[in-house]
Design a protein around this motif. Structure first.
Motif, short mmCIF file in Angstrom:
data_model
loop_
_atom_site.label_atom_id
_atom_site.label_comp_id
_atom_site.label_asym_id
_atom_site.label_seq_id
_atom_site.Cartn_x
_atom_site.Cartn_y
_atom_site.Cartn_z
N ARG A 33 0.84 -1.21 0.00
CA ARG A 33 0.00 0.00 0.00
C ARG A 33 0.87 1.25 0.00
NH1 ARG A 33 -2.03 3.95 -0.81
NH2 ARG A 33 -3.95 4.84 0.02
N CYS A 41 -0.45 8.59 -5.76
CA CYS A 41 0.51 8.19 -4.72
C CYS A 41 1.94 8.52 -5.12
CB CYS A 41 0.37 6.71 -4.41
SG CYS A 41 -1.18 6.26 -3.59
N HIS A 77 -8.50 2.19 -1.21
CA HIS A 77 -7.63 2.55 -2.33
C HIS A 77 -7.55 1.40 -3.33
CE1 HIS A 77 -4.75 5.16 -4.23
NE2 HIS A 77 -3.95 4.13 -4.40
#
Length: 91
Positions: A33, A41, A77
């Protein structure tokens, strides 16, 4: 890049197990993640934003995408598609 022969999502311990031709490797859900390759990101990391990923985050689903996998996380996400070569580099 060759795809792993098998992928297993070990939700309890929070690990993604990848069986490559040269052996099995695991990556933690939190590590994956935190290393999400989606543009949002990646831009945050380039800007120096440090996001702490809780150890409790889990992969809910693994969706094959041909050249890699899309990982859907328990925090909602799901933008990142992880190419096989990228996953190998995370090991």
């Amino acid at each position: 890049m060759i795809a792993p022969g098998a992928i297993r999502n070990l939700r309890g311990p929070g690990q993604l197990l990848l069986q490559w031709p040269d052996g099995e490797r695991t990556l933690s859900h939190a590590r994956l993640r935190g290393a999400c390759p989606c543009s949002q990101c990646r831009a945050a990391r380039l800007a120096g934003s440090i996001t702490v990923v809780p150890a409790e985050v889990r992969i809910e689903r693994v969706e094959p995408q041909g050249y890699g996998v899309q990982l859907v996380f328990s925090d909602g996400h799901e933008r990142g598609i992880y190419p096989w070569a990228y996953l190998r580099d995370l090991l």
